[in-house]
Motif scaffolding. Structure first.
Motif, mmCIF file in Angstrom:
data_model
loop_
_atom_site.group_PDB
_atom_site.id
_atom_site.type_symbol
_atom_site.label_atom_id
_atom_site.label_comp_id
_atom_site.label_asym_id
_atom_site.label_seq_id
_atom_site.Cartn_x
_atom_site.Cartn_y
_atom_site.Cartn_z
ATOM 1 N N LYS A 249 0.830 -1.209 0.000
ATOM 2 C CA LYS A 249 0.000 0.000 0.000
ATOM 3 C C LYS A 249 0.863 1.257 0.000
ATOM 4 O O LYS A 249 0.600 2.205 -0.745
ATOM 5 C CB LYS A 249 -0.918 -0.001 1.225
ATOM 6 C CG LYS A 249 -2.008 -1.073 1.187
ATOM 7 C CD LYS A 249 -2.814 -1.081 2.463
ATOM 8 C CE LYS A 249 -3.913 -2.131 2.442
ATOM 9 N NZ LYS A 249 -4.977 -1.833 1.486
ATOM 10 N N LEU A 250 1.908 1.248 0.831
ATOM 11 C CA LEU A 250 2.773 2.420 0.973
ATOM 12 C C LEU A 250 3.527 2.718 -0.323
ATOM 13 O O LEU A 250 3.661 3.884 -0.722
ATOM 14 C CB LEU A 250 3.759 2.196 2.120
ATOM 15 C CG LEU A 250 4.613 3.391 2.528
ATOM 16 C CD1 LEU A 250 3.744 4.530 3.033
ATOM 17 C CD2 LEU A 250 5.626 2.990 3.589
ATOM 18 N N THR B 280 -4.943 8.496 -1.921
ATOM 19 C CA THR B 280 -5.605 7.672 -0.907
ATOM 20 C C THR B 280 -6.220 6.388 -1.458
ATOM 21 O O THR B 280 -6.171 5.350 -0.783
ATOM 22 C CB THR B 280 -6.658 8.513 -0.150
ATOM 23 O OG1 THR B 280 -5.995 9.611 0.471
ATOM 24 C CG2 THR B 280 -7.355 7.700 0.920
ATOM 25 N N PRO B 281 -6.809 6.390 -2.660
ATOM 26 C CA PRO B 281 -7.360 5.134 -3.179
ATOM 27 C C PRO B 281 -6.352 3.981 -3.224
ATOM 28 O O PRO B 281 -6.739 2.821 -3.092
ATOM 29 C CB PRO B 281 -7.837 5.509 -4.593
ATOM 30 C CG PRO B 281 -8.199 6.949 -4.473
ATOM 31 C CD PRO B 281 -7.178 7.528 -3.532
ATOM 32 N N PHE B 282 -5.069 4.296 -3.360
ATOM 33 C CA PHE B 282 -4.065 3.227 -3.361
ATOM 34 C C PHE B 282 -3.962 2.557 -1.989
ATOM 35 O O PHE B 282 -3.666 1.373 -1.898
ATOM 36 C CB PHE B 282 -2.706 3.751 -3.818
ATOM 37 C CG PHE B 282 -2.665 4.094 -5.273
ATOM 38 C CD1 PHE B 282 -2.647 3.092 -6.229
ATOM 39 C CD2 PHE B 282 -2.673 5.412 -5.701
ATOM 40 C CE1 PHE B 282 -2.622 3.392 -7.583
ATOM 41 C CE2 PHE B 282 -2.649 5.722 -7.044
ATOM 42 C CZ PHE B 282 -2.629 4.711 -7.991
ATOM 43 N N LEU B 283 -4.196 3.343 -0.923
ATOM 44 C CA LEU B 283 -4.225 2.746 0.414
ATOM 45 C C LEU B 283 -5.416 1.797 0.557
ATOM 46 O O LEU B 283 -5.343 0.781 1.235
ATOM 47 C CB LEU B 283 -4.333 3.842 1.484
ATOM 48 C CG LEU B 283 -3.065 4.582 1.871
ATOM 49 C CD1 LEU B 283 -3.376 5.641 2.918
ATOM 50 C CD2 LEU B 283 -1.995 3.636 2.373
ATOM 51 N N LEU B 284 -6.509 2.165 -0.099
ATOM 52 C CA LEU B 284 -7.734 1.374 0.033
ATOM 53 C C LEU B 284 -7.743 0.145 -0.859
ATOM 54 O O LEU B 284 -8.242 -0.911 -0.459
ATOM 55 C CB LEU B 284 -8.952 2.257 -0.306
ATOM 56 C CG LEU B 284 -9.135 3.528 0.529
ATOM 57 C CD1 LEU B 284 -10.279 4.360 -0.011
ATOM 58 C CD2 LEU B 284 -9.368 3.165 1.993
ATOM 59 N N VAL C 195 2.927 -14.270 -3.551
ATOM 60 C CA VAL C 195 1.859 -13.292 -3.780
ATOM 61 C C VAL C 195 2.372 -12.161 -4.668
ATOM 62 O O VAL C 195 3.579 -11.996 -4.859
ATOM 63 C CB VAL C 195 1.332 -12.711 -2.446
ATOM 64 C CG1 VAL C 195 0.616 -13.768 -1.632
ATOM 65 C CG2 VAL C 195 2.465 -12.079 -1.638
ATOM 66 N N VAL C 196 1.425 -11.386 -5.168
ATOM 67 C CA VAL C 196 1.747 -10.183 -5.941
ATOM 68 C C VAL C 196 1.039 -8.996 -5.297
ATOM 69 O O VAL C 196 0.080 -9.158 -4.551
ATOM 70 C CB VAL C 196 1.324 -10.325 -7.424
ATOM 71 C CG1 VAL C 196 2.190 -11.328 -8.141
ATOM 72 C CG2 VAL C 196 -0.149 -10.670 -7.552
ATOM 73 N N CYS C 197 1.536 -7.813 -5.574
ATOM 74 C CA CYS C 197 0.927 -6.568 -5.094
ATOM 75 C C CYS C 197 0.134 -5.961 -6.250
ATOM 76 O O CYS C 197 0.718 -5.580 -7.273
ATOM 77 C CB CYS C 197 2.020 -5.607 -4.622
ATOM 78 S SG CYS C 197 1.429 -3.981 -4.118
ATOM 79 N N VAL C 198 -1.178 -5.916 -6.092
ATOM 80 C CA VAL C 198 -2.043 -5.436 -7.177
ATOM 81 C C VAL C 198 -3.091 -4.460 -6.632
ATOM 82 O O VAL C 198 -3.323 -4.382 -5.430
ATOM 83 C CB VAL C 198 -2.753 -6.604 -7.898
ATOM 84 C CG1 VAL C 198 -1.758 -7.492 -8.611
ATOM 85 C CG2 VAL C 198 -3.607 -7.399 -6.921
ATOM 86 N N GLU C 199 -3.723 -3.751 -7.554
ATOM 87 C CA GLU C 199 -4.863 -2.904 -7.206
ATOM 88 C C GLU C 199 -6.134 -3.692 -7.480
ATOM 89 O O GLU C 199 -6.291 -4.242 -8.568
ATOM 90 C CB GLU C 199 -4.866 -1.633 -8.056
ATOM 91 C CG GLU C 199 -3.667 -0.743 -7.867
ATOM 92 C CD GLU C 199 -3.560 0.309 -8.955
ATOM 93 O OE1 GLU C 199 -4.618 0.761 -9.449
ATOM 94 O OE2 GLU C 199 -2.428 0.655 -9.328
#
Length: 198
Positions: free
Chosen positions: A72-73, A129-133, A157-161
């Motif tokens: 998220k960060l 902020t939407p990226f935090l959510l 795992v992967v980091c995705v939106e």
């Protein structure tokens, strides 16, 4: 690729940090333009320290190993850094416009610059902020790989939106295109065009 990323990170950290320290330590450099340039350097430094190393490792490894908070960060800082850089360029264009075209009229002061910088960071964090959510770690995309690759990525795992809907994502990305690119570019173009034609 490793050499290129390392060079960019090294130059980004050393160059921006040196510029920030020079402006901070020399009182004769405490003017509106330099304060705005220092703010631009802070956003670039943040990108170099927080985003580039993680992006390189993520690209190299093909999976995310830094946990949900960093996922998220990382996305938040990337968006913030880009926004602050662009908004800082707009503030610099306004300051140059006023200095050149209206040298005896209203000119932004250091207090105005600090207020502009504060608003810039607040707007950047708000728009990011939407990226935090919606940024999260998941193994769902890896499970969709052909079976020959699934064993290789088991437990990874992967980091995705993950947006609530395609429409919300499209609305957000269109808004960011207008806010981060079209409006600032138009504004900067008009300011410097007026400077050039005077």
């Amino acid at each position: 690729m490793a050499i290129a990323y390392s060079a960019v990170v090294l130059l980004g950290v050393v160059g921006n940090l040196a510029l920030i320290l020079i402006i901070a330590r020399q009182r004769e450099l405490h003017n509106v333009t330099n304060v705005l340039i220092a703010n631009l350097s802070v956003s670039d430094l943040l990108m170099s320290l927080v985003c580039l190393p993680f992006t390189f490792i993520y690209t190299f490894m093909d999976h995310w190993v830094f946990g949900a908070v960093m996922c998220k960060l990382n996305s938040l800082v990337q968006c913030c850094s880009v926004s602050v850089s662009i908004f800082s360029l707009v503030l610099i264009a306004i300051e140059r416009h006023q200095l050149i075209l209206h040298p005896r009229g209203w000119r932004p002061s250091l207090n105005h610059a600090c207020l502009g910088i504060s608003l810039t960071w607040a707007l950047a964090v708000l728009t990011a902020t939407p990226f935090l959510l919606f940024s999260r770690v998941t193994d769902a995309p890896l499970k969709q790989l052909p079976s020959v690759f699934q064993e290789q990525y088991r437990g990874k795992v992967v980091c995705v939106e993950e947006w609530p809907s395609r429409e919300i994502k499209l609305t957000y990305t269109t808004g960011m295109l207008v806010l981060q690119y079209i409006t600032p570019l138009t504004f900067i173009f008009i300011c410097y065009l007026k400077v050039r034609t005077e």
